[in-house]
Motif scaffolding. Structure first.
Motif, PDB file in Angstrom:
ATOM      1  N   PRO A 171       0.831  -1.207   0.000  1.00  0.00           N
ATOM      2  CA  PRO A 171       0.000   0.000   0.000  1.00  0.00           C
ATOM      3  C   PRO A 171       0.871   1.266   0.000  1.00  0.00           C
ATOM      4  CG  PRO A 171      -0.844  -1.581   1.583  1.00  0.00           C
ATOM      5  CD  PRO A 171       0.479  -2.117   1.114  1.00  0.00           C
ATOM      6  N   LEU A 172       0.418   2.252  -0.735  1.00  0.00           N
ATOM      7  CA  LEU A 172       1.166   3.493  -0.869  1.00  0.00           C
ATOM      8  C   LEU A 172       0.632   4.568   0.076  1.00  0.00           C
ATOM      9  CD1 LEU A 172       1.366   3.732  -4.769  1.00  0.00           C
ATOM     10  CD2 LEU A 172       3.009   2.688  -3.194  1.00  0.00           C
ATOM     11  N   PRO A 173       1.501   5.498   0.511  1.00  0.00           N
ATOM     12  CA  PRO A 173       1.020   6.627   1.322  1.00  0.00           C
ATOM     13  C   PRO A 173       0.288   7.616   0.435  1.00  0.00           C
ATOM     14  CG  PRO A 173       3.373   6.833   0.900  1.00  0.00           C
ATOM     15  CD  PRO A 173       2.965   5.510   0.337  1.00  0.00           C
ATOM     16  N   ALA A 174      -0.966   7.886   0.747  1.00  0.00           N
ATOM     17  CA  ALA A 174      -1.792   8.762  -0.083  1.00  0.00           C
ATOM     18  C   ALA A 174      -1.999  10.099   0.597  1.00  0.00           C
ATOM     19  CB  ALA A 174      -3.140   8.100  -0.367  1.00  0.00           C
ATOM     20  N   VAL A 175      -2.182  11.137  -0.211  1.00  0.00           N
ATOM     21  CA  VAL A 175      -2.402  12.475   0.329  1.00  0.00           C
ATOM     22  C   VAL A 175      -3.844  12.620   0.803  1.00  0.00           C
ATOM     23  CG1 VAL A 175      -0.659  13.533  -1.121  1.00  0.00           C
ATOM     24  CG2 VAL A 175      -3.034  13.410  -1.928  1.00  0.00           C
ATOM     25  N   THR A 176      -4.043  13.595   1.646  1.00  0.00           N
ATOM     26  CA  THR A 176      -5.381  14.023   2.048  1.00  0.00           C
ATOM     27  C   THR A 176      -5.725  15.274   1.254  1.00  0.00           C
ATOM     28  OG1 THR A 176      -5.097  13.179   4.289  1.00  0.00           O
ATOM     29  CG2 THR A 176      -6.818  14.829   3.959  1.00  0.00           C
TER      30      THR A 176
END
Length: 489
Positions: A171-176
């Motif tokens: 899983p990738l770190p996603a922006v808010t």
């Protein structure tokens, strides 16, 4: 002894000044209810950096025979408003040196780079359309140096947005995503991207303006910032101090291609709507009002009994359109749409396009000095039948020449005395238009020695010229006029 005392006193004075300055910032922040800027952006950069990716694309293009037509060899592009992703590959020059004039075009590979931002852990990535448009291959590199091939889920050239998809191993770190409407001029913002190939470059600045229009598309509402962004930043995110993405960097104002403190980002509120539709449907559906509008100048404001030059003047209402059915008329000035004040004409197409089809929207107009409210049921825009670009598709296909209306802002930025002609927005590599030496940013003022004052006149004249097979253009480049002949036989 005296010297050391003087230095000590100077250091103390500096320390007192710093303490006073920080205290003043905190007092100002408390008085205004706004958060003071942090002493360092390091924590935000460390947290947000892994969500920003590098994008490398490869495209096969036709290398023209004349070096004077080969802008990939370092030739300065003439336009002031630049989409900034073209970083030439070391292999961009044709083998064997510069070809002689008249050498036929041949295929070559061009490598470009840009930035992107992860919006979901399963590998959806947002970038600019111009970063991936016409690319033969797209490669994504993460901050942990993992690389993936990307597929284009969908593109929207009119807002310069594209959605990509990779299949990550983890899983990738996603922006808010934040609220770009909540931004105020003067707010701090941070840009992260890949300028000139320097990965994970972090710059900071403030919001310099909102609602900017560059004349490069029909749906423009850019955030202006002085955070340093350069070629390679395209598609990268703009963050607020809460770590929320508020924009997607897309263009700069520059005479030489480098940053001079004027950059532009697509508001995230617009991106949410477009990217959401692409992700769900693969295409974008826009609202339709059915009017042709124009800027309200001070002279027009007086004529139409306005107290100031705001709003959008309706010049034409399409028959059987939502506007016509609601009772809108030529000469009406739209001053409010769905509760939002219309301070400039460019707001109307953007707001209408974002309105869901079938919605009932209150629209306030000034008609002969009196305010009137109309209730409009927004229709669905047929992208193939927009009056904003009448009958120019044939010229694009045969000549490789794309044009758009010359707005007042762009005419002024180009140093033009009059807002006359159409702006060249795109020249296809290897096309007849490029071989004739036409470039983006030039202004076409005549077609076959007939004035082309606007897009409608240009379209009519170009259609007649294409039927004859000979096109003679009068082009304004930097205030100097020249004739360009193109044969399409």
């Amino acid at each position: 002894m005296n010297r050391s005392i003087t230095m000590h006193r100077g250091g103390a004075a500096v320390r007192l000044f710093v303490v006073f300055s920080l205290t003043a910032l905190l007092v100002l922040a408390a008085a205004t209810g706004r958060a003071a800027p942090p002493p360092s952006f390091a924590d935000l950069a460390e947290k947000l950096g892994p969500s920003v990716v590098n994008i490398y694309t490869t495209q096969t293009v036709q290398a023209p025979g004349s070096p004077h037509q080969f802008f990939f060899e370092g030739e300065e592009l003439p336009e002031l408003f630049r989409r900034f992703f073209d970083l030439p590959s070391p292999h961009s020059r044709p083998p064997g040196g510069t070809p002689p004039r008249g050498t036929p075009p041949r295929e070559m590979q061009r490598t470009s780079l840009g930035s992107g931002v992860v919006i979901s852990p399963d590998g959806y990535i947002v970038t600019n359309n111009h970063v991936v448009e016409n690319a033969d291959s797209i490669n994504i590199r993460l901050t942990n140096f993992e690389e993936y091939d990307a597929e284009v889920v969908g593109r929207d050239p009119k807002t310069d947005l594209a959605l990509l998809k990779i299949e990550p191993r983890n899983p990738l770190p996603a922006v808010t995503m934040g609220d770009s409407e909540a931004l105020r001029v003067g707010d701090w913002v941070i840009a992260i991207g890949n300028p000139f190939g320097f990965e994970q470059t972090v710059t900071a600045g403030i919001v310099s303006g909102k609602g900017r229009s560059l004349g490069s598309g029909p749906y423009e509402n850019f955030i202006q910032t002085d955070a340093s962004i350069n070629p390679g930043n395209s598609g990268g995110p703009l963050f607020n101090l809460q770590g929320e993405m508020v924009g997607i960097n897309t263009a700069i104002y520059s005479r030489g291609g480098g940053n001079i403190g004027i950059g532009f980002a697509i508001p995230v509120n617009m991106a949410k709507n477009i990217i959401g539709q692409i992700q769900e449907h693969g295409t974008v559906t826009r609202g339709w009002l059915g009017v042709l509008i124009q800027h309200v100048t001070p002279e027009l404001a007086r004529q139409f009994q306005l107290d100031r030059p705001i709003g959008a003047l309706v010049g034409e209402v399409s028959p059987e359109s939502p506007a016509a059915e609601a009772g809108m008329r030529p000469g009406d000035v739209i001053v409010e749409y769905d509760g939002k004040e219309i301070t400039q004409m460019s707001m109307v197409p953007t707001l209408v396009a974002q309105t869901p089809v079938g919605s009932e929207v209150p629209v306030k107009v000034i008609r002969r000095g009196q305010e009137t409210e109309l209730l409009v049921t927004i229709g669905k825009l047929d992208e193939d039948d927009q009056p904003a670009a009448p009958r120019t598709r044939e010229a694009e296909e045969k000549l490789g020449l794309g044009v758009q209306e010359l707005t007042e802002e762009v005419a002024r930025s180009l140093g033009l005395k009059e807002q006359v002609g159409v702006l060249i927005s795109h020249v296809e590599p290897g096309s007849p238009a490029q071989r004739a030496g036409l470039r983006r940013g030039e202004v076409i003022v005549e077609v076959n020695q007939q004035p082309a004052g606007n897009l409608t006149e240009y379209a009519e004249l170009m259609a007649a010229a294409l039927e004859k097979g000979e096109v003679l253009l009068l082009v304004n480049r930097g205030g100097q006029h020249r004739f360009v002949a193109i044969s399409v036989r």
